[in-house]
Design an enzyme around this catalytic site. Structure first.
Site, PDB file in Angstrom:
ATOM      1  N   CYS A  59       2.504   5.984   9.074  1.00 49.57           N
ATOM      2  CA  CYS A  59       1.576   6.157   7.948  1.00 49.57           C
ATOM      3  C   CYS A  59       0.599   7.299   8.259  1.00 49.57           C
ATOM      4  CB  CYS A  59       0.806   4.858   7.718  1.00 49.57           C
ATOM      5  SG  CYS A  59      -0.439   5.024   6.429  1.00 49.57           S
TER       6      CYS A  59
ATOM      7  N   GLU B  13       0.488  -0.713  16.438  1.00 48.01           N
ATOM      8  CA  GLU B  13      -0.426   0.411  16.156  1.00 48.01           C
ATOM      9  C   GLU B  13      -1.353   0.649  17.352  1.00 48.01           C
ATOM     10  OE1 GLU B  13      -2.461   0.263  12.342  1.00 48.01           O
ATOM     11  OE2 GLU B  13      -3.969   1.675  13.072  1.00 48.01           O
TER      12      GLU B  13
ATOM     13  N   CYS C 202       0.866  -1.185   0.000  1.00 43.43           N
ATOM     14  CA  CYS C 202       0.000   0.000   0.000  1.00 43.43           C
ATOM     15  C   CYS C 202       0.905   1.239   0.000  1.00 43.43           C
ATOM     16  CB  CYS C 202      -0.856   0.003   1.260  1.00 43.43           C
ATOM     17  SG  CYS C 202       0.165   0.065   2.743  1.00 43.43           S
TER      18      CYS C 202
ATOM     19  N   HIS D   9       5.253  -5.216   8.730  1.00 43.65           N
ATOM     20  CA  HIS D   9       5.261  -6.606   9.163  1.00 43.65           C
ATOM     21  C   HIS D   9       5.553  -7.543   7.999  1.00 43.65           C
ATOM     22  CE1 HIS D   9       3.102  -5.782  13.179  1.00 43.65           C
ATOM     23  NE2 HIS D   9       4.390  -5.988  13.356  1.00 43.65           N
TER      24      HIS D   9
ATOM     25  N   SER E  54       1.389  -9.815  10.214  1.00 41.65           N
ATOM     26  CA  SER E  54       0.691  -8.717   9.537  1.00 41.65           C
ATOM     27  C   SER E  54      -0.814  -8.807   9.776  1.00 41.65           C
ATOM     28  CB  SER E  54       1.006  -8.771   8.039  1.00 41.65           C
ATOM     29  OG  SER E  54       0.032  -8.064   7.315  1.00 41.65           O
TER      30      SER E  54
HETATM   31  S1  SF4 Z   1      -2.535   2.071   7.664  1.00 48.44           S
HETATM   32 FE1  SF4 Z   1      -1.142   0.375   7.190  1.00 48.44          FE
HETATM   33  S2  SF4 Z   1      -2.213  -0.774   5.573  1.00 48.44           S
HETATM   34 FE2  SF4 Z   1      -3.199   1.227   5.698  1.00 48.44          FE
HETATM   35  S3  SF4 Z   1      -2.174   2.524   4.169  1.00 48.44           S
HETATM   36 FE3  SF4 Z   1      -1.108   2.817   6.133  1.00 48.44          FE
HETATM   37  S4  SF4 Z   1       0.569   1.355   6.138  1.00 48.44           S
HETATM   38 FE4  SF4 Z   1      -0.877   0.705   4.551  1.00 48.44          FE
END
Ligand code: SF4
Length: 285
Positions: free
Chosen positions: A103, A133, A12, A43, A225
């Site tokens: 992210c 997270e 992603c 992960h 993951s």
């Molecule tokens: S939250 Fe995790 S899965 Fe979603 S875009 Fe960000 S890195 Fe990718």
């Protein structure tokens, strides 16, 4: 045997960005050494191993605050899963250089949780216990109530005040909705702010769309993951038989002779080369 490669799958935007940030840090001669990674950048063992081979010290298996206390100098990389402000302040206090690969979707959840707490909401967070997270979000405030699934609802006291349910970005979007409905029986004012990220949602939707089209789904990804596990769970909850493998070497554990059409997808932290190898190995059978 027909192989269907399900789109979208694999990396992603958040994972690509995190990897680029680490690559830039490695290439920059001004990056203060040693470079530590506070957990796995994403992960996936294959991705992490490449960075270890380039000299990054990866700490893992303990909470972020415990790992941080093991570091005395250099640079720390905060992974795509994010970390609480408390961790970042402690790192600064210790004189460490911080490279933040969180992210943007995770940052958005942190901002939402802070805002709701400020507005006086009771904040319920649906996430995996001990996942980085989740750890990062819970680190915002001890007032946040972790809900790991429907089984936790029984133990929740009824609450009549204003409340919000939000979630880890890589959960199943259907489960988030189901959990919200169940929790509202005890917490009538519970609002839902679904924080499943777009990448996770689109990969789950693509799997659901295969219902009735494939006989088996192979989900390629690291066992750690969460979004990979959710793809397998999403398939099974929609009546699609699914298995999760880490890479092509796991294929030998299964007999695929009874399947006519096999779908292949992958978690958001699985490199395309691994997916290609799985597909090539399946085709060669
Ligand atoms: S939250 Fe995790 S899965 Fe979603 S875009 Fe960000 S890195 Fe990718």
């Amino acid at each position: 045997m027909r192989i269907v490669t399900i789109q979208p799958h694999g990396f992603c935007g958040g994972v690509v960005r995190a990897i680029r940030i680490v690559e830039r840090a490695l290439a920059d001669e001004n990056t203060i050494k040693p470079i530590y990674m506070l957990g796995n950048i994403v992960h996936n063992k294959h991705v992490v191993r490449v960075f270890q081979e380039k000299g990054i010290i990866v700490l893992d298996g303990l909470s972020r605050d415990v790992m941080l206390e093991q570091i005395e100098e250099g640079t720390i990389i905060i992974t795509a899963h994010g970390a609480s402000d408390k961790i970042k302040s402690r790192a600064r206090e210790k004189g460490l250089n911080i490279i933040d690969a969180t992210c943007a979707c995770v940052e958005k959840t942190h901002a939402l949780v802070k805002e709701k707490l400020y507005q006086g909401y009771a904040v319920y967070y649906y996430g995996k216990k001990n996942h980085p997270e989740t750890e990062g979000v819970l680190g915002i405030s001890p007032a946040i109530i972790l809900v790991t699934g429907a089984d936790d609802i029984k133990a929740l006291p009824a609450y009549a005040g204003k409340a919000v349910l939000t979630n880890q970005t890589t959960m199943s979007y259907n489960e988030v909705r189901r959990l919200h409905e169940k929790m509202r029986l005890k917490i009538p004012q519970l609002e839902l702010v679904d924080e499943v990220c777009d990448a996770t949602r689109r990969r789950q939707e693509a799997v659901i769309a295969q219902k009735g089209e494939i006989d088996l789904l192979i989900v390629v990804g690291d066992p750690l993951s969460n979004n990979t596990r959710m793809l397998e769970e999403t398939a099974e909850k929609n009546g699609i038989k699914a298995i999760q493998i880490e890479d092509e070497s796991d294929l030998d554990k299964y007999d695929f002779s009874g399947y006519e059409t096999i779908g292949v997808t992958a978690g958001a932290s699985t490199p395309e080369t691994i997916i290609d190898n799985v597909i090539a190995s399946l085709k060669a059978r």
